[in-house]
Each structure stands twice: as structure tokens, then as C-alpha cells.
Write a protein that holds these residues in place. Sequence first.
Motif, PDB file in Angstrom:
ATOM      1  N   GLY A 288     -14.358   8.634  -6.859  1.00 19.91           N
ATOM      2  CA  GLY A 288     -15.411   9.281  -6.054  1.00 19.91           C
ATOM      3  C   GLY A 288     -16.401   8.259  -5.526  1.00 19.91           C
ATOM      4  O   GLY A 288     -16.799   8.304  -4.346  1.00 19.91           O
ATOM      5  N   LEU A 289     -16.777   7.313  -6.372  1.00 18.70           N
ATOM      6  CA  LEU A 289     -17.718   6.266  -5.948  1.00 18.70           C
ATOM      7  C   LEU A 289     -17.142   5.463  -4.783  1.00 18.70           C
ATOM      8  O   LEU A 289     -17.794   5.271  -3.747  1.00 18.70           O
ATOM      9  CB  LEU A 289     -18.014   5.329  -7.136  1.00 18.70           C
ATOM     10  N   VAL A 290     -15.897   5.029  -4.939  1.00 17.60           N
ATOM     11  CA  VAL A 290     -15.296   4.191  -3.891  1.00 17.60           C
ATOM     12  C   VAL A 290     -15.106   5.000  -2.596  1.00 17.60           C
ATOM     13  O   VAL A 290     -15.297   4.485  -1.490  1.00 17.60           O
ATOM     14  CB  VAL A 290     -13.959   3.570  -4.382  1.00 17.60           C
ATOM     15  N   LEU A 315      -9.547  -4.432  -1.235  1.00 15.40           N
ATOM     16  CA  LEU A 315     -10.341  -4.487  -2.468  1.00 15.40           C
ATOM     17  C   LEU A 315     -11.640  -3.700  -2.295  1.00 15.40           C
ATOM     18  O   LEU A 315     -12.144  -3.553  -1.177  1.00 15.40           O
ATOM     19  CB  LEU A 315     -10.649  -5.932  -2.848  1.00 15.40           C
ATOM     20  N   THR A 316     -12.175  -3.211  -3.410  1.00 17.52           N
ATOM     21  CA  THR A 316     -13.407  -2.413  -3.354  1.00 17.52           C
ATOM     22  C   THR A 316     -14.404  -2.943  -4.383  1.00 17.52           C
ATOM     23  O   THR A 316     -14.140  -3.942  -5.057  1.00 17.52           O
ATOM     24  CB  THR A 316     -13.107  -0.931  -3.671  1.00 17.52           C
ATOM     25  N   GLU A 322      -8.349   0.314  -5.325  1.00 16.92           N
ATOM     26  CA  GLU A 322      -8.140  -0.260  -3.992  1.00 16.92           C
ATOM     27  C   GLU A 322      -8.048   0.879  -2.978  1.00 16.92           C
ATOM     28  O   GLU A 322      -7.836   2.041  -3.353  1.00 16.92           O
ATOM     29  CB  GLU A 322      -6.843  -1.087  -3.961  1.00 16.92           C
ATOM     30  N   LEU A 323      -8.198   0.514  -1.710  1.00 17.04           N
ATOM     31  CA  LEU A 323      -8.079   1.501  -0.635  1.00 17.04           C
ATOM     32  C   LEU A 323      -6.814   1.185   0.155  1.00 17.04           C
ATOM     33  O   LEU A 323      -6.619   0.036   0.581  1.00 17.04           O
ATOM     34  CB  LEU A 323      -9.288   1.411   0.289  1.00 17.04           C
ATOM     35  N   PHE A 324      -5.951   2.191   0.333  1.00 23.33           N
ATOM     36  CA  PHE A 324      -4.698   1.987   1.072  1.00 23.33           C
ATOM     37  C   PHE A 324      -4.682   2.804   2.351  1.00 23.33           C
ATOM     38  O   PHE A 324      -5.107   3.969   2.351  1.00 23.33           O
ATOM     39  CB  PHE A 324      -3.494   2.417   0.223  1.00 23.33           C
ATOM     40  N   PRO A 325      -4.165   2.239   3.438  1.00 21.57           N
ATOM     41  CA  PRO A 325      -3.951   3.056   4.631  1.00 21.57           C
ATOM     42  C   PRO A 325      -3.043   4.234   4.257  1.00 21.57           C
ATOM     43  O   PRO A 325      -2.056   4.050   3.524  1.00 21.57           O
ATOM     44  CB  PRO A 325      -3.232   2.108   5.607  1.00 21.57           C
ATOM     45  N   ILE A 326      -3.371   5.420   4.769  1.00 17.28           N
ATOM     46  CA  ILE A 326      -2.599   6.592   4.326  1.00 17.28           C
ATOM     47  C   ILE A 326      -1.139   6.499   4.773  1.00 17.28           C
ATOM     48  O   ILE A 326      -0.247   7.005   4.080  1.00 17.28           O
ATOM     49  CB  ILE A 326      -3.277   7.918   4.767  1.00 17.28           C
ATOM     50  N   THR A 327      -0.846   5.823   5.871  1.00 14.74           N
ATOM     51  CA  THR A 327       0.575   5.691   6.258  1.00 14.74           C
ATOM     52  C   THR A 327       1.365   4.974   5.150  1.00 14.74           C
ATOM     53  O   THR A 327       2.494   5.362   4.840  1.00 14.74           O
ATOM     54  CB  THR A 327       0.757   4.913   7.586  1.00 14.74           C
TER      55      THR A 327
END
Length: 360
Positions: A288-290, A315-316, A322-327
Motif C-alpha cells: 500500500g505504501l509503495v 526499485l522502490t 518492486e514495481l513492474f509494468p503490468i504487461t
Amino acid sequence: MDTIGVLTSGGDAPGMNAAIRAVAKVASARNVRVLGIERGYDGLIDGRFRQLTRAVSWGMAPIGALQSEGNKGGTMLGTARSSRFLAPEGRQEASNRLQSLGVRGLIVIGGNGSVAGAHHMAIESPIPIVAIPASIDNDIGCTSDAIGVDTALNTIVEACDRISDTAQSLKRAFVVEVMGRQSGYLAMSAAVASAADAVLIPEHQSTEEEIVDSIAELIHRNLATERAKRLVLIIKAEGVSIPTDRLVSEIEARLLDTNIDVRGVVLGHIVRGGAPSFHDRMLAGRLGLVAVEAIMNGITDHMTAWRTTVSGGRLTSDPMVELFPITDVLNETEALLDGSSEITKRRIRRMEDIQGVLAL
Ligand code: F6P
């Protein structure tokens, strides 16, 4: 003042409420208002909004109810599987609703269908959208864990322990069916933790005959000839095509000339309810924070991922997230479900190696 929206979509999962609470807490600490959207994408199209933050003398705070609601199972916002959102017109209406309210970004908490919906809207709409994975099935790519999985597994393991108590008292075999329409993750993980003898998963695509023959032989070997063994536990994922009651009667037919009893139990929706475990609440807080940070930084069309083993993430502020492109997420999801992903193969190998569980 900035406003962000949050919704839960698809099947509910324990910990969704903790994620909603985390979003409201993190956002209000940054003086951002949070609108809760009821009943998923349907509620977004219909404009069913609810304030999750309130103005206080020092800025913003989450509404009081969130403190205790966040500890409960299900989702306080309600959820739905929206057919209207599958059409571009539905997504346009949803985007118009958010734009008319000046909403700066949307956080979608849900499983793989909900994450796919977030992707479609993100590429068509100017509003940044970030997804948080939440589904007991753990069938979402790029993240090692989704919110709800740990609680569901604790429920399954407790149920299997109870079933094992009665099974070994009467020297019986049990087939326990757990949720997982397309994914055998819950069945495989529970099999390791419950010391099951075999697990049936949709990823293996075994025929009904192969399943019945192998399981009947396994039960016979263990209960008719092996005197020290007092129970046989088989865990079956819902997505395996043969229904549990038919599987049990076909096994019994094969074991007709023995006095071995076989029983079936379908755990069903019991597995999806209940208060979230520590792990799921912790995951909800950190994802939730990220997600809020990402929205405030204008990132869109991404999903938060926990302890990923896949490369290509961003990176976060949290080394575990981590954040990934949804594709990327959707491609990996497809491979997880058809069994071609290295991650699925590794999970099956690990299960077989650790406990010698027969996987069919
Ligand atoms: O949330 C995913 C899931 O738990 C699947 O494993 C299961 O097949 C499905 O939900 C059941 O959904 P419903 O509540 O609509 O029957």
C-alpha cells in the motif's frame, strides 16, 4: 488538495481491508484525500464513492472505522467481477467519473483479471493507475506473494490437520479439495505443510484415468500393505477437471475388494474468509505504501510486487517491493497458469523434493 481513489475487484482476499487502510493512512499522512469506490469497477462506472479520509485540525486522517475494519477478512468496499468494464465504453465512463472529481490516481487491489482491467484503463486514460496484487490463488506474475495467500494457506493447513486427526483414527484416505480454478499453488503449498501424499493440480493436465489409477494404487499401497501408515492425504485443486465426489467414488470402485474407506471434503469458500494473518497485513501495509508513492510520482500501468524473482522491475523505497509494468505481469501470469513458467516448474520440483509428494 490531491485526491486518489481505491477499489477492490474480483474475488475478495483476506488482507484487502488492511491494504485499503494502509492506502488511507499513507495518503492522509501526505495530506492526500482518499475516495473508496464500492463494488469494484462496476461502482467506478456508477460513481459509488465513499470518503475514507477526513479533514482534521492538523491535515487529513483516515476515517475512524478503518482502524478495526482493516483487521477483518473480506472487503469493506465490496467487490465485483464487472462485465461492463471489459468494454472500452465502460472504461471510458469510469475514467470520466474520476476526471470529473479531479482524482489524481487510482489504486486497484485485486487478482489477475483486475490487474488486466487496470492495464486496459491505464493505456486509455490520463489517470495514473497502480495495482496491488490480492488473490488467494497466488497466480499473479512477477510477485512471489499476493495478499490473502498466507491466510488462505493457514486455513487449509488447519483444516488438513483436523482431517488428518480423524483419518488416522480410522485408517482412512481423504481427498481434500481447495480453491484454485486455474492454479495449483494453494494445493501444492498446503501439501508440503500438511505432509500430504499426493497433490492434483491443473498445471499438469493429467487425464482422469491417470489420476484415478495412480491415486487408487497409492492408497492401496499405503493402507493395505503398509501397516505403519494410518492415513493417506490427497490435496486436489479445484481446477482439476474431475469433480471430487466422482473421483472418490471411482477410487472406491477400484478398491472394492479391500476394506479401505475413502472420503472427500471440499473446503470451498471457507478458505477465502477469515481475519488476515500477520503476513498478509504486513504485505498489505508495504504494498500500500509503495502504491501511494508510485501514484504521487505519476507512475501508471504498474503493479507492486513482493520479493520478486523476475528481473525488469523498478526499485522502490522498500527493498522487498518492486514495481513492474503490468504487461510484464500479464505475460508472466499466462506462463504461470499454463505451467511453462520456470517459477511453476520450480514450485513443483521443490514440493516433490521436500516431501516426496506425488504430483499429478
Ligand atoms: O479468487 C479466485 C477464486 O478463489 C478461485 O480460486 C475460485 O475458483 C473462485 O475464486 C471462486 O469464485 P466465486 O466466489 O465467484 O465462486
